[in-house]
Motif scaffolding. Structure first.
Motif, PDB file in Angstrom:
ATOM      1  N   LYS A   6       0.853  -1.190   0.000  1.00 26.33           N
ATOM      2  CA  LYS A   6       0.000   0.000   0.000  1.00 26.33           C
ATOM      3  C   LYS A   6       0.890   1.242   0.000  1.00 26.33           C
ATOM      4  CE  LYS A   6      -3.900  -2.056   2.583  1.00 26.33           C
ATOM      5  NZ  LYS A   6      -5.072  -1.638   1.806  1.00 26.33           N
ATOM      6  N   ALA A  27      -5.251  -7.001  11.693  1.00 24.24           N
ATOM      7  CA  ALA A  27      -4.560  -6.249  10.642  1.00 24.24           C
ATOM      8  C   ALA A  27      -3.264  -5.636  11.155  1.00 24.24           C
ATOM      9  CB  ALA A  27      -5.471  -5.145  10.111  1.00 24.24           C
ATOM     10  N   LEU A  41      -0.070  -3.141   9.499  1.00 23.54           N
ATOM     11  CA  LEU A  41       0.424  -2.368   8.360  1.00 23.54           C
ATOM     12  C   LEU A  41       1.752  -1.738   8.756  1.00 23.54           C
ATOM     13  CD1 LEU A  41       0.172  -1.106   5.576  1.00 23.54           C
ATOM     14  CD2 LEU A  41      -1.398   0.594   6.525  1.00 23.54           C
ATOM     15  N   SER A 101       0.705  -4.455   4.133  1.00 14.32           N
ATOM     16  CA  SER A 101      -0.431  -4.792   4.989  1.00 14.32           C
ATOM     17  C   SER A 101      -0.623  -6.303   5.023  1.00 14.32           C
ATOM     18  CB  SER A 101      -1.703  -4.124   4.453  1.00 14.32           C
ATOM     19  OG  SER A 101      -2.861  -4.662   5.075  1.00 14.32           O
ATOM     20  N   ARG A 102      -0.845  -6.819   6.217  1.00 10.78           N
ATOM     21  CA  ARG A 102      -1.176  -8.237   6.398  1.00 10.78           C
ATOM     22  C   ARG A 102      -2.434  -8.316   7.252  1.00 10.78           C
ATOM     23  NH1 ARG A 102       4.441  -8.041   6.165  1.00 10.78           N
ATOM     24  NH2 ARG A 102       5.398  -9.643   4.821  1.00 10.78           N
ATOM     25  N   VAL A 103      -3.443  -9.016   6.731  1.00 13.14           N
ATOM     26  CA  VAL A 103      -4.714  -9.088   7.450  1.00 13.14           C
ATOM     27  C   VAL A 103      -5.408 -10.404   7.126  1.00 13.14           C
ATOM     28  CG1 VAL A 103      -5.904  -7.863   5.579  1.00 13.14           C
ATOM     29  CG2 VAL A 103      -6.911  -7.893   7.873  1.00 13.14           C
ATOM     30  N   GLU A 115      -2.542   0.010  -4.422  1.00 15.42           N
ATOM     31  CA  GLU A 115      -2.504  -1.262  -3.728  1.00 15.42           C
ATOM     32  C   GLU A 115      -2.118  -2.365  -4.707  1.00 15.42           C
ATOM     33  OE1 GLU A 115      -6.146  -2.173  -1.782  1.00 15.42           O
ATOM     34  OE2 GLU A 115      -6.036  -0.485  -0.391  1.00 15.42           O
ATOM     35  N   SER A 174       1.883   3.846   3.082  1.00  9.40           N
ATOM     36  CA  SER A 174       0.643   4.000   3.839  1.00  9.40           C
ATOM     37  C   SER A 174       0.878   3.530   5.273  1.00  9.40           C
ATOM     38  CB  SER A 174      -0.485   3.182   3.200  1.00  9.40           C
ATOM     39  OG  SER A 174      -0.788   3.661   1.906  1.00  9.40           O
ATOM     40  N   LYS A 232      -1.931   3.825   7.620  1.00  7.62           N
ATOM     41  CA  LYS A 232      -3.253   3.472   8.140  1.00  7.62           C
ATOM     42  C   LYS A 232      -4.101   2.902   7.008  1.00  7.62           C
ATOM     43  CE  LYS A 232      -3.711   6.799  11.962  1.00  7.62           C
ATOM     44  NZ  LYS A 232      -2.359   7.337  11.888  1.00  7.62           N
ATOM     45  N   SER A 233      -4.917   1.925   7.348  1.00 10.50           N
ATOM     46  CA  SER A 233      -5.859   1.384   6.373  1.00 10.50           C
ATOM     47  C   SER A 233      -6.973   2.396   6.126  1.00 10.50           C
ATOM     48  CB  SER A 233      -6.466   0.076   6.885  1.00 10.50           C
ATOM     49  OG  SER A 233      -7.326   0.335   7.994  1.00 10.50           O
TER      50      SER A 233
END
Length: 201
Positions: A6, A70, A72, A77-79, A157, A184, A186-187
């Protein structure tokens, strides 16, 4: 586990430049409406879980998703995420009356009720997103223009099982073309939640 790179773009000019550079590789553009829910007693937010309904291109498709745990870091990002399609008309009914989620024939909702102990749901609101999808160098690139009540944010993304390599490829591409960017931090949902907290003050 969903793993994505991201990269945040600072403004509309940077977004437009990336869109221009990737124009020959465009696959599609989707108008997304994202609506979020919590348990009536905050069960999901307390467990750092997110329940979302996403409507595509009006009411052509509706997807229920549950995300949790989640992380980041450095633009990666890993969720944990699971998704399931439902009839758009049923999704709209749940947005209008969140209590109807309890009776929705959806495996994800049944899982939420069982695992998180939700007795009911409240709608948190949401935001709209315009997503351009591109097939570039074998990568599925998603270019987002996200509309919140306070303004618009821009992001690139790319989902990958080799995120460090993909991040380097994207960073080099942006750098070579003079496009400013940052990782990034924050989501989209986290940004939305910050807005809610600010408005509640």
């Amino acid at each position: 586990m969903e793993v994505e790179v991201k990269l945040k773009l600072p403004d509309g000019a940077a977004h437009q430049e990336v869109a221009r550079l990737l124009a020959p590789f465009r696959l599609s553009t989707h108008l997304q409406e994202n609506v979020f829910f919590d348990g009536s007693d905050g069960e999901l937010s307390g467990a750092r879980a997110v329940l979302r309904l996403r409507f595509y291109d009006g009411d052509s498709r509706c997807v229920v998703s549950l995300k949790g745990k989640a992380v980041l870091v450095d633009g990666i990002s890993r969720v944990e995420e699971v998704e399931e399609d439902v009839e758009p008309a049923l999704g709209r009914a749940c947005v209008a009356e969140p209590g109807r989620l309890v009776a929705l024939e959806c495996g994800i909702v049944k899982r939420v009720l069982a695992e998180y102990g939700c007795k009911g749901f409240v709608c948190l609101g949401g935001f709209r997103n315009v997503r351009g999808v591109f097939d570039w160098r074998g990568l599925k690139i998603e270019l987002d223009e996200t509309h919140y009540d306070f303004g618009t944010c821009y992001e690139i993304e790319c989902e990958s099982d080799d995120p460090e390599r993909v991040k380097k490829v994207l960073e080099d591409f942006l750098g070579e073309n003079g496009v400013p960017f940052s990782h990034s931090v924050k989501s989209k949902f986290a940004i939305f939640r910050l807005l809610i907290k600010e408005l509640a003050r």
